[in-house]
Design a protein around this motif. Sequence first.
Motif, mmCIF file in Angstrom:
data_model
loop_
_atom_site.group_PDB
_atom_site.id
_atom_site.type_symbol
_atom_site.label_atom_id
_atom_site.label_comp_id
_atom_site.label_asym_id
_atom_site.label_seq_id
_atom_site.Cartn_x
_atom_site.Cartn_y
_atom_site.Cartn_z
ATOM 1 N N LEU A 6 0.854 -1.192 0.000
ATOM 2 C CA LEU A 6 0.000 0.000 0.000
ATOM 3 C C LEU A 6 0.889 1.242 0.000
ATOM 4 O O LEU A 6 1.346 1.700 1.034
ATOM 5 C CB LEU A 6 -0.942 0.009 1.201
ATOM 6 N N LYS A 7 1.115 1.755 -1.179
ATOM 7 C CA LYS A 7 1.933 2.965 -1.338
ATOM 8 C C LYS A 7 1.034 4.181 -1.168
ATOM 9 O O LYS A 7 -0.062 4.241 -1.729
ATOM 10 C CB LYS A 7 2.603 3.006 -2.712
ATOM 11 N N THR A 8 1.509 5.146 -0.401
ATOM 12 C CA THR A 8 0.709 6.333 -0.125
ATOM 13 C C THR A 8 1.466 7.595 -0.507
ATOM 14 O O THR A 8 2.683 7.591 -0.635
ATOM 15 C CB THR A 8 0.352 6.408 1.372
ATOM 16 N N THR A 9 0.695 8.662 -0.675
ATOM 17 C CA THR A 9 1.295 9.969 -0.905
ATOM 18 C C THR A 9 1.592 10.586 0.460
ATOM 19 O O THR A 9 1.370 9.955 1.496
ATOM 20 C CB THR A 9 0.322 10.886 -1.679
ATOM 21 N N ASN A 10 2.041 11.809 0.464
ATOM 22 C CA ASN A 10 2.286 12.505 1.731
ATOM 23 C C ASN A 10 1.009 13.083 2.322
ATOM 24 O O ASN A 10 1.037 13.683 3.386
ATOM 25 C CB ASN A 10 3.326 13.612 1.541
ATOM 26 N N ASN A 11 -0.112 12.913 1.638
ATOM 27 C CA ASN A 11 -1.382 13.435 2.113
ATOM 28 C C ASN A 11 -1.976 12.451 3.116
ATOM 29 O O ASN A 11 -2.578 11.458 2.741
ATOM 30 C CB ASN A 11 -2.324 13.665 0.933
ATOM 31 N N VAL A 12 -1.785 12.733 4.400
ATOM 32 C CA VAL A 12 -2.266 11.884 5.479
ATOM 33 C C VAL A 12 -3.068 12.751 6.445
ATOM 34 O O VAL A 12 -2.599 13.800 6.868
ATOM 35 C CB VAL A 12 -1.093 11.222 6.236
ATOM 36 N N THR A 13 -4.275 12.312 6.767
ATOM 37 C CA THR A 13 -5.101 13.006 7.749
ATOM 38 C C THR A 13 -5.264 12.076 8.933
ATOM 39 O O THR A 13 -5.619 10.916 8.765
ATOM 40 C CB THR A 13 -6.491 13.338 7.155
ATOM 41 N N TRP A 14 -5.012 12.574 10.117
ATOM 42 C CA TRP A 14 -5.105 11.709 11.286
ATOM 43 C C TRP A 14 -5.664 12.481 12.472
ATOM 44 O O TRP A 14 -5.665 13.705 12.494
ATOM 45 C CB TRP A 14 -3.734 11.123 11.640
ATOM 46 N N GLY A 15 -6.122 11.731 13.429
ATOM 47 C CA GLY A 15 -6.593 12.302 14.676
ATOM 48 C C GLY A 15 -6.619 11.223 15.730
ATOM 49 O O GLY A 15 -6.730 10.040 15.425
ATOM 50 N N SER A 16 -6.465 11.636 16.975
ATOM 51 C CA SER A 16 -6.435 10.701 18.080
ATOM 52 C C SER A 16 -6.879 11.412 19.339
ATOM 53 O O SER A 16 -6.718 12.626 19.466
ATOM 54 C CB SER A 16 -5.017 10.148 18.258
ATOM 55 N N ASP A 17 -7.390 10.664 20.292
ATOM 56 C CA ASP A 17 -7.735 11.278 21.564
ATOM 57 C C ASP A 17 -6.506 11.496 22.434
ATOM 58 O O ASP A 17 -6.581 12.105 23.484
ATOM 59 C CB ASP A 17 -8.770 10.445 22.313
ATOM 60 N N ALA A 18 -5.343 11.022 21.977
ATOM 61 C CA ALA A 18 -4.119 11.159 22.760
ATOM 62 C C ALA A 18 -3.604 12.598 22.763
ATOM 63 O O ALA A 18 -2.910 13.010 23.673
ATOM 64 C CB ALA A 18 -3.043 10.219 22.228
ATOM 65 N N GLY A 68 -16.692 4.937 16.109
ATOM 66 C CA GLY A 68 -16.130 5.388 17.383
ATOM 67 C C GLY A 68 -14.726 5.939 17.226
ATOM 68 O O GLY A 68 -14.388 7.006 17.768
ATOM 69 N N SER A 69 -13.889 5.236 16.470
ATOM 70 C CA SER A 69 -12.503 5.676 16.270
ATOM 71 C C SER A 69 -12.428 6.960 15.453
ATOM 72 O O SER A 69 -11.620 7.842 15.725
ATOM 73 C CB SER A 69 -11.685 4.578 15.597
ATOM 74 N N MET A 70 -13.282 7.062 14.428
ATOM 75 C CA MET A 70 -13.283 8.280 13.621
ATOM 76 C C MET A 70 -13.802 9.474 14.425
ATOM 77 O O MET A 70 -13.311 10.591 14.276
ATOM 78 C CB MET A 70 -14.082 8.070 12.340
ATOM 79 N N SER A 71 -14.769 9.235 15.303
ATOM 80 C CA SER A 71 -15.241 10.297 16.197
ATOM 81 C C SER A 71 -14.139 10.710 17.157
ATOM 82 O O SER A 71 -13.925 11.893 17.408
ATOM 83 C CB SER A 71 -16.461 9.824 16.996
ATOM 84 N N CYS A 72 -13.461 9.721 17.686
ATOM 85 C CA CYS A 72 -12.335 9.953 18.588
ATOM 86 C C CYS A 72 -11.266 10.820 17.905
ATOM 87 O O CYS A 72 -10.631 11.658 18.538
ATOM 88 C CB CYS A 72 -11.748 8.585 18.931
ATOM 89 N N ALA A 73 -11.106 10.612 16.605
ATOM 90 C CA ALA A 73 -10.108 11.349 15.828
ATOM 91 C C ALA A 73 -10.571 12.766 15.507
ATOM 92 O O ALA A 73 -9.794 13.575 15.010
ATOM 93 C CB ALA A 73 -9.804 10.603 14.533
ATOM 94 N N GLY A 74 -11.842 13.042 15.766
ATOM 95 C CA GLY A 74 -12.365 14.367 15.470
ATOM 96 C C GLY A 74 -12.808 14.536 14.023
ATOM 97 O O GLY A 74 -12.981 15.655 13.556
ATOM 98 N N PHE A 75 -12.987 13.433 13.310
ATOM 99 C CA PHE A 75 -13.455 13.519 11.930
ATOM 100 C C PHE A 75 -14.933 13.888 11.934
ATOM 101 O O PHE A 75 -15.706 13.399 12.750
ATOM 102 C CB PHE A 75 -13.245 12.202 11.193
#
Length: 173
Positions: free
Chosen positions: A36-48, A124-131
Amino acid sequence: MRMRVLGIVVLSFVLAYCVYQDRVASFYRKALPSVLKTTNNVTWGSDAGWSNIILPIRPEACGAVVFQLTLDTVQKIQNQGIKFFSEARQGRGNSRNDKYRYAYTEWQPTPVPSEWFGDGPVTGSMSCAGFGARRMRMVEDSASRADGFFTTRSNVQLIVLPNEQIAVLTYSD
């Protein structure tokens, strides 16, 4: 002189933020199989939050990452289908110690199990990430069609949606 000092301070914060974002994206990429090759376009979020500067994922954290797939990867997936994933059960990791940490189950075609959404782990995880609701709805709609692929490991869901050109990694502990 004050403007110059202020400019240096602002530039320092921007640079530190960019380095942090790159470090986190690099950390999350280690969970992906190497095909799975990806570009530099990464969106992430965490409750941490900012407390995880040293280690992007705490053991009790939850969150989500959306990777933009390269066009070459998308084309290969669309041409090969599930066969593309035949050797993709191991994440990149960063050492021999990560061998089992990033081991996935056998890949399956979407739709994903319906219980992953609503009160399920992906929502739940996507909500946690703030998406936002729009992004969550797009992932749910796309993952409910028969043109993607998914795999899991303990408390992790990895969904590849070639028509959207993304891979979505969700986690919760």
